[in-house]
Enzyme design. Sequence first.
Site, mmCIF file in Angstrom:
data_model
loop_
_atom_site.group_PDB
_atom_site.id
_atom_site.type_symbol
_atom_site.label_atom_id
_atom_site.label_comp_id
_atom_site.label_asym_id
_atom_site.label_seq_id
_atom_site.Cartn_x
_atom_site.Cartn_y
_atom_site.Cartn_z
ATOM 1 N N ASP A 401 13.612 -62.389 -27.790
ATOM 2 C CA ASP A 401 12.400 -61.574 -27.647
ATOM 3 C C ASP A 401 12.385 -60.991 -26.231
ATOM 4 O O ASP A 401 12.261 -61.734 -25.253
ATOM 5 C CB ASP A 401 11.169 -62.450 -27.896
ATOM 6 C CG ASP A 401 9.873 -61.648 -27.964
ATOM 7 O OD1 ASP A 401 9.811 -60.566 -27.353
ATOM 8 O OD2 ASP A 401 8.928 -62.126 -28.616
ATOM 9 N N HIS A 402 12.505 -59.677 -26.131
ATOM 10 C CA HIS A 402 12.643 -59.034 -24.819
ATOM 11 C C HIS A 402 11.360 -59.102 -23.997
ATOM 12 O O HIS A 402 11.378 -58.829 -22.794
ATOM 13 C CB HIS A 402 13.066 -57.576 -25.013
ATOM 14 C CG HIS A 402 13.870 -57.031 -23.878
ATOM 15 N ND1 HIS A 402 14.458 -57.816 -22.922
ATOM 16 C CD2 HIS A 402 14.178 -55.744 -23.536
ATOM 17 C CE1 HIS A 402 15.098 -57.059 -22.051
ATOM 18 N NE2 HIS A 402 14.941 -55.798 -22.394
#
Length: 429
Positions: A401-402
Amino acid sequence: MSNIKEVRVPDIGNFPEVDVIEVLVKEGDVVKAEDSLITLESDKSTMDIPAPFAGTVKSLRVKVGDKIAEGSLILTMEAAEAAASQPAAAPAPAAPVVAEAKPVAAPAPAPQPAVVARESTAVVESGGKVHASPSVRAFARELGVDLSLVNGSGPKRRILKEDVQAFVKAELAKPRGAAAGGLNFGLPGLPAVDFSKFGKIEIKPLSRIQKISGANLHRNWLASPHVTQFEEVDITELEAFRKGMLDEAAKQGVKLTLLPFLMKAVLAGLKEFPQFNSSLSEDGESLVLKKYFHIGFAADTPDGLVVPVVRDVDQKGLLAISQELMTLSGKAREKKIGPTEMQGGCFTISSLGGIGGTYFTPILNSPEVAILGVSRASMKPVWNGTEFVPRLMLPLSLSYDHRVIDGALGARMTSFLSAVLSDVRRLLL
């Protein structure tokens, strides 16, 4: 002493209620210990409740469509003489609770008519028939669901309440103006196509697992900005060590695969980079950093993928992890895995090495923030500074998850995993 005993719902995890989707016995049936009595379904799995002893079913207290919880009365049984002569043993956590039926108990409810007797049939425009009970039809009317569009999973394709719920969930999961946690993507719906115009077709309903996991994957893909980092790892020495341990593992009845080594390497990575062992808070304003290490793994079953969780990986050795993997995988394939055995994961490993392929982009198992994809290892020529030598190379695909993990941290994690798997002695540091 009366041989009539009560059978109740055992520990089913953190679920206040689950649905009865199948009743497998009827009054008067003679059952053996461990024979399945009823099937329950949560939003993640189905589970059979077994008979805790041999005997004869005296009275059923549940029916298909009921919602029941831990401790709910399922039925009463007259225990077989052999079972009745034994002292009552304390039930195991996963076994139904057994208690003596009190002779002064409240009168049993009036016997319910057989499901077939309550079933009604309606003809729809397509010329087919919809089979559903009056209560299911009333439930569908409340939700505005056209039963002719619902796939029935009961006997003779009878539509159950759960089928209506699954249909509604699937409809809500489709892309619309407000999808995926209220984010307005404005995606158009899929066009309706009559494929039968082009040739012969067959309609195969999705399994319950596919319906549930499909909706979750769709939400996760839309709600979390995914980045996937790729790495190729030299596992030549690791594989030689694993093969050298096979005989010792076999003596303990364990099949030692690559997955326990991967779990230990991931464990070291989670300790080194705690952000990978976290989840975003519900408001998205903070991180929940976990101090425990539960690692899930994608298990292939005939009905689709499920993700059992090996708990406290930091407290277990390779052979103990291997044994747990065998147990959980077997229960998943047999549809006997419980909800609690698929909860609480910090990180997931999806290994396709036994099937093939090189790299892929695994989708996050939210609320986890990272997942490791593993493909098939292959021999490749690797330059060692003076010559090319054959080395066994393993492709890794790390999705994250950036919002939580940036590219630099993602690269550090894959580099760390590469170093650990290339020389397992680093796990001792």
